[in-house]
Design a protein around this motif. Structure first.
Motif, short mmCIF file in Angstrom:
data_model
loop_
_atom_site.label_atom_id
_atom_site.label_comp_id
_atom_site.label_asym_id
_atom_site.label_seq_id
_atom_site.Cartn_x
_atom_site.Cartn_y
_atom_site.Cartn_z
N SER A 135 0.85 -1.19 0.00
CA SER A 135 0.00 0.00 0.00
C SER A 135 0.88 1.24 0.00
O SER A 135 2.02 1.21 0.46
CB SER A 135 -0.92 0.01 1.22
OG SER A 135 -1.80 -1.08 1.20
N ILE A 136 0.35 2.33 -0.50
CA ILE A 136 1.09 3.58 -0.57
C ILE A 136 0.18 4.73 -0.14
O ILE A 136 -1.01 4.75 -0.46
CB ILE A 136 1.63 3.82 -2.01
CG1 ILE A 136 2.50 5.08 -2.06
CG2 ILE A 136 0.51 3.87 -3.01
CD1 ILE A 136 3.83 4.93 -1.37
N ILE A 137 0.76 5.66 0.63
CA ILE A 137 0.01 6.85 1.08
C ILE A 137 0.61 8.07 0.40
O ILE A 137 1.82 8.30 0.47
CB ILE A 137 0.09 7.01 2.60
CG1 ILE A 137 -0.41 5.74 3.30
CG2 ILE A 137 -0.74 8.21 3.06
CD1 ILE A 137 -0.24 5.76 4.81
N ILE A 138 -0.23 8.86 -0.24
CA ILE A 138 0.20 10.06 -0.94
C ILE A 138 -0.43 11.28 -0.27
O ILE A 138 -1.66 11.39 -0.17
CB ILE A 138 -0.22 10.02 -2.43
CG1 ILE A 138 0.29 8.75 -3.10
CG2 ILE A 138 0.29 11.26 -3.15
CD1 ILE A 138 1.79 8.63 -3.17
N LYS A 177 -12.64 16.56 -2.02
CA LYS A 177 -11.37 16.10 -2.59
C LYS A 177 -11.54 14.71 -3.19
O LYS A 177 -12.31 13.90 -2.66
CB LYS A 177 -10.27 16.06 -1.53
CG LYS A 177 -9.70 17.42 -1.13
CD LYS A 177 -10.57 18.14 -0.13
CE LYS A 177 -9.97 19.46 0.33
NZ LYS A 177 -10.85 20.17 1.28
N TYR A 178 -10.80 14.43 -4.25
CA TYR A 178 -10.88 13.11 -4.89
C TYR A 178 -9.59 12.82 -5.63
O TYR A 178 -8.74 13.70 -5.84
CB TYR A 178 -12.09 13.02 -5.81
CG TYR A 178 -12.05 13.94 -7.02
CD1 TYR A 178 -11.65 13.47 -8.27
CD2 TYR A 178 -12.45 15.27 -6.92
CE1 TYR A 178 -11.62 14.30 -9.38
CE2 TYR A 178 -12.44 16.11 -8.02
CZ TYR A 178 -12.02 15.62 -9.25
OH TYR A 178 -11.99 16.46 -10.35
N SER A 214 -8.83 5.13 -0.35
CA SER A 214 -9.49 5.87 0.74
C SER A 214 -8.83 7.24 0.86
O SER A 214 -7.62 7.39 0.63
CB SER A 214 -9.38 5.11 2.07
OG SER A 214 -8.03 4.95 2.45
N ILE A 215 -9.63 8.24 1.22
CA ILE A 215 -9.15 9.62 1.33
C ILE A 215 -9.46 10.15 2.72
O ILE A 215 -10.58 10.00 3.22
CB ILE A 215 -9.78 10.52 0.24
CG1 ILE A 215 -9.32 10.06 -1.15
CG2 ILE A 215 -9.39 11.98 0.46
CD1 ILE A 215 -9.93 10.86 -2.28
N SER A 216 -8.47 10.80 3.32
CA SER A 216 -8.64 11.43 4.63
C SER A 216 -8.19 12.87 4.53
O SER A 216 -7.09 13.16 4.03
CB SER A 216 -7.82 10.68 5.68
OG SER A 216 -7.90 11.32 6.94
N PHE A 273 -4.86 16.58 2.41
CA PHE A 273 -5.64 15.35 2.33
C PHE A 273 -4.74 14.23 1.81
O PHE A 273 -3.91 14.44 0.93
CB PHE A 273 -6.92 15.52 1.49
CG PHE A 273 -6.72 15.68 0.01
CD1 PHE A 273 -6.76 14.58 -0.85
CD2 PHE A 273 -6.53 16.93 -0.55
CE1 PHE A 273 -6.61 14.72 -2.22
CE2 PHE A 273 -6.37 17.10 -1.92
CZ PHE A 273 -6.41 15.99 -2.76
N THR A 274 -4.89 13.07 2.43
CA THR A 274 -4.03 11.93 2.09
C THR A 274 -4.84 10.89 1.34
O THR A 274 -5.99 10.59 1.68
CB THR A 274 -3.43 11.30 3.35
OG1 THR A 274 -4.47 10.95 4.26
CG2 THR A 274 -2.49 12.28 4.04
N VAL A 275 -4.20 10.31 0.34
CA VAL A 275 -4.80 9.27 -0.49
C VAL A 275 -4.07 7.97 -0.22
O VAL A 275 -2.84 7.90 -0.36
CB VAL A 275 -4.72 9.63 -1.99
CG1 VAL A 275 -5.31 8.51 -2.83
CG2 VAL A 275 -5.41 10.95 -2.27
N THR A 276 -4.79 6.93 0.17
CA THR A 276 -4.20 5.62 0.41
C THR A 276 -4.67 4.67 -0.68
O THR A 276 -5.89 4.42 -0.82
CB THR A 276 -4.61 5.07 1.79
OG1 THR A 276 -4.21 5.99 2.81
CG2 THR A 276 -3.94 3.73 2.05
N ILE A 277 -3.71 4.14 -1.44
CA ILE A 277 -4.01 3.15 -2.48
C ILE A 277 -3.58 1.79 -1.95
O ILE A 277 -2.40 1.58 -1.65
CB ILE A 277 -3.29 3.49 -3.80
CG1 ILE A 277 -3.58 4.93 -4.20
CG2 ILE A 277 -3.71 2.53 -4.91
CD1 ILE A 277 -2.81 5.39 -5.43
N LYS A 278 -4.51 0.87 -1.81
CA LYS A 278 -4.26 -0.41 -1.15
C LYS A 278 -3.98 -1.53 -2.16
O LYS A 278 -4.53 -1.53 -3.26
CB LYS A 278 -5.46 -0.78 -0.27
CG LYS A 278 -5.91 0.34 0.67
CD LYS A 278 -7.27 0.01 1.28
CE LYS A 278 -7.82 1.19 2.05
NZ LYS A 278 -9.18 0.92 2.56
#
Length: 328
Positions: A37-40, A53-54, A76-78, A86-91
């Motif tokens: 997984s990666i968090i951007i 946000k998207y 998922s977006i937080s 805002f952080t984007v997590t791609i699993k």
């Protein structure tokens, strides 16, 4: 005519894109191994704090697709509206997830966005870290290992902030970069609460985001609580000692008063007693004074309810036994 219209629209699109470079800030290129997984992190201006946000996927901005609508379980977006990130997590990424993505903010008219490239490989990524989320303590230090195998320039940066190539500081936090086998280490010392935030390792055009969380030092907090508990214990002990001393003084005073009053009562003459029993009375008085407890029983004294006694015309009143400054 149709061709001219398309060129005109394309020109407007590129003009808006070039003038919108500072609205959103994120990494440029990220590599990750498949099935990870990666968090951007995507930094945005304060004026967009309440805008939706998207994450968009596609080479061309106008034709990209909202990943949340295509595969909501994948992304998922937080949104941290305090820090404007805002952080984007791609699993569980796969090689098919490689491509161009856009951190996007929905605005009426033209959405704000910033692209980044994601490269998913089966082999070891070009640049990676052991953990993207790292925790440190106030006043302490942390070490982040940035692994890579290139000879490209390396640095450590804070998102929308300063960068350090060798030694320096970021927001008052001391930063030192040191070489290691296949990469470099980042040591952040003298951590403060202001050190919390998103950073990234950089080797050439490759970047890897890392979030630093600084917490209060638990050792210092424990020491403070230990001092507070010690003071409370000391105050409690002093209160118990004062209470016991006061209680002992009350008991001593009451016993002394009872003995004195009993002695006075027993010494009064009894007209109904025969004259020849005088010697026995003196002997009895001596025994009563030497054994006060037996005397109290003999004379009918009620120790529990402190009732008044009447003996040979003498009286012992309850009020006489009261301590003027305490009640037992």
């Amino acid at each position: 005519m149709m061709m001219m219209l398309e060129l005109f629209i394309l020109m407007i699109f590129f003009t808006v894109t070039l003038s919108d470079t500072g609205s959103v800030i994120t990494v440029n290129k990220v590599s990750v191994q498949q099935e990870k997984s990666i968090i951007i992190p995507c930094f945005y201006k304060a004026q967009y704090v309440n805008a939706p946000k998207y994450l968009c996927f596609g080479k061309i901005w106008g034709l990209c697709k909202n990943v949340m609508e295509i595969n909501p379980e994948k992304v998922s977006i937080s949104d941290d509206q305090t820090q404007h990130i805002f952080t984007v997590t791609i699993k569980n990424v796969t090689t098919s997830d490689s491509g161009l993505y856009w951190c996007s903010i929905e605005i009426h008219g033209f959405d704000k966005k910033k692209e980044f490239k994601l490269n998913v490989s089966k082999a070891t990524p070009e640049l990676y870290v052991d953990h993207q989320m790292v925790t440190g303590y106030e006043g302490g230090h942390i070490v982040i290992s940035c692994h890579h195998s290139t000879m490209k320039p390396q640095k450590w940066c804070k998102i929308d902030g300063a960068c350090v190539n060798t030694n320096g500081s970021i927001n008052g936090t001391v930063v030192q970069l040191s070489s290691m086998d296949r990469g470099f280490r980042v040591t952040m010392s003298e951590l403060t609460m202001a050190s919390t935030g998103w950073y990234w390792c950089s080797a050439g055009d490759e970047q890897m985001p890392v979030h630093i969380t600084v917490q209060k030092n638990p050792g210092r907090m424990s020491f403070v609580w230990l001092i507070i508990l010690g003071l409370l214990l000391l105050l409690t002990l002093m209160a118990v000692i004062v209470f016991m001393q006061h209680k002992l003084k009350c008991v001593t005073f009451s016993v002394h008063q009872r003995h004195e009053n009993m002695y006075v009562s027993m010494k009064k003459p009894n007209p109904q007693t025969k004259q020849n029993e005088g010697e026995n009375d003196e002997t009895q008085d001596y025994e009563i004074m030497s054994r006060p407890k037996q005397a109290l029983k003999v004379q009918g004294w009620n120790h529990e309810d402190n009732k008044s006694l009447k003996k040979d015309g003498g009286h012992v009143h309850k009020d006489i036994l009261k301590d003027p400054y305490c009640v037992c």
